[in-house]
Design an enzyme around this catalytic site. Structure first.
Site, mmCIF file in Angstrom:
data_model
loop_
_atom_site.group_PDB
_atom_site.id
_atom_site.type_symbol
_atom_site.label_atom_id
_atom_site.label_comp_id
_atom_site.label_asym_id
_atom_site.label_seq_id
_atom_site.Cartn_x
_atom_site.Cartn_y
_atom_site.Cartn_z
ATOM 1 N N GLU A 167 11.160 -8.596 -4.094
ATOM 2 C CA GLU A 167 11.578 -7.385 -3.395
ATOM 3 C C GLU A 167 13.027 -7.486 -2.943
ATOM 4 O O GLU A 167 13.801 -6.527 -3.070
ATOM 5 C CB GLU A 167 10.664 -7.128 -2.194
ATOM 6 C CG GLU A 167 9.273 -6.641 -2.576
ATOM 7 C CD GLU A 167 8.343 -6.531 -1.397
ATOM 8 O OE1 GLU A 167 7.426 -5.697 -1.436
ATOM 9 O OE2 GLU A 167 8.517 -7.288 -0.410
ATOM 10 N N ASP A 193 10.766 1.170 -1.427
ATOM 11 C CA ASP A 193 9.814 0.133 -1.050
ATOM 12 C C ASP A 193 9.301 0.409 0.354
ATOM 13 O O ASP A 193 9.852 1.237 1.090
ATOM 14 C CB ASP A 193 10.501 -1.240 -1.102
ATOM 15 C CG ASP A 193 9.531 -2.395 -1.287
ATOM 16 O OD1 ASP A 193 8.307 -2.179 -1.126
ATOM 17 O OD2 ASP A 193 9.985 -3.513 -1.591
ATOM 18 N N LYS A 212 9.659 -7.783 5.760
ATOM 19 C CA LYS A 212 8.874 -7.490 4.581
ATOM 20 C C LYS A 212 8.192 -8.771 4.096
ATOM 21 O O LYS A 212 8.577 -9.855 4.484
ATOM 22 C CB LYS A 212 9.763 -6.917 3.464
ATOM 23 C CG LYS A 212 10.240 -5.497 3.751
ATOM 24 C CD LYS A 212 11.085 -4.930 2.624
ATOM 25 C CE LYS A 212 10.431 -5.007 1.270
ATOM 26 N NZ LYS A 212 9.096 -4.367 1.219
ATOM 27 N N SER A 226 0.818 -1.211 0.000
ATOM 28 C CA SER A 226 0.000 0.000 0.000
ATOM 29 C C SER A 226 0.852 1.261 0.000
ATOM 30 O O SER A 226 0.533 2.231 -0.698
ATOM 31 C CB SER A 226 -0.937 -0.003 1.210
ATOM 32 O OG SER A 226 -0.203 -0.069 2.431
#
Length: 260
Positions: free
Chosen positions: A111, A89, A102, A35
């Site tokens: 990622e 990120d 993460k 988000s």
């Protein structure tokens, strides 16, 4: 009529706006997933439109790539781009050493690959994600589908010897079926409560057969931009030890958030 944004949304957007100020013409960028990263992609597209930046972007998930493409950003694969200048990120948790958890969005593998293929990684987040000790947020571990239950049992057995509070590993679900990553794998979410030694845990987890990668990002993040609901941002650079403060002005929320 202006959209009624939550303080968390405003904090995320403030952090994203500050982070994209680091982007320079001609850069190759890694675009995160989640988000907060979505705010960043929108803010980045706004800069490209207004400043005419020429950028090459690598997305860390299919949904980030789709959003970036829809907003007019040039998206290529990591192999096509080569080494990256900067990755921006989000994070689910971070501590004072900028060690991260993460993978809440299910894209931890891509990622981590993209972040480590970059000269610099900057994390954008709101203040609620900062913790003294990692582990309150479940630690994601990506595993291949074949034999995943064996991988889960081995993981739980390993956790009993680690400096953690909990040892439960739950298969992430998407409704009634297992969640599947863009790479076709499953995710185990580890309810640890506290991670006393992230480095030791990360190394041990990646030795379990079937484990592809875990969501601990250690010695990868270079700076964090923390947003607040009133538009304030704090940027901490771990290499220089510098801390900067400023405030983002929300001039026209109708325009900023019209595509949400």
């Amino acid at each position: 009529m202006s959209l009624q944004l939550t303080p968390i949304d405003r904090a995320k957007y403030a952090a994203a706006r500050r982070a994209v100020d680091l982007v320079e013409d001609g850069m190759k960028l890694g675009l995160g997933t989640g988000s907060t990263a979505a705010w960043m992609v929108r803010a980045l597209a706004e800069r490209v439109r207004e400043d005419g930046l020429r950028l090459t972007c690598v997305a860390t998930s299919a949904r980030t790539g789709q959003l970036a493409t829809e907003l007019g950003l040039k998206v290529v694969t990591l192999d096509e781009a080569g080494w990256l200048d900067l990755t921006i990120d989000g994070a689910d948790e971070f501590d004072t050493d900028l060690t991260l958890i993460k993978g809440g969005g299910g894209a931890l593998l891509m990622e981590k690959i993209v972040a480590t293929a970059s000269d610099r990684m900057v994390v954008i987040t709101d203040a609620s994600k900062e913790v003294k000790t990692l582990g309150h947020f479940p630690l994601p571990v990506e595993v291949i589908r074949f034999g995943w239950q064996s991988s889960r049992m081995l993981t739980e057995e390993l956790l009993s010897a680690m400096d953690v509070m909990g040892t439960q590993a739950a298969l992430r679900m998407n409704g009634e079926t297992p969640f599947v990553t863009d790479e076709g794998n499953y995710i185990l979410d580890l309810a640890l409560g506290r991670i006393g030694n992230p480095r030791q845990l990360s190394l041990a987890l990646n030795q379990v057969p079937g484990v592809v990668e875990n969501g601990l990002f250690i010695d990868i993040c270079d700076a964090v931009v923390i947003g607040f609901g009133d538009g304030r941002v704090e940027m901490r650079d771990i290499a220089s030890g510098s801390v900067e403060h400023e405030k983002i002005v929300f001039e026209d929320e109708d325009n900023i958030f019209r595509d949400i």
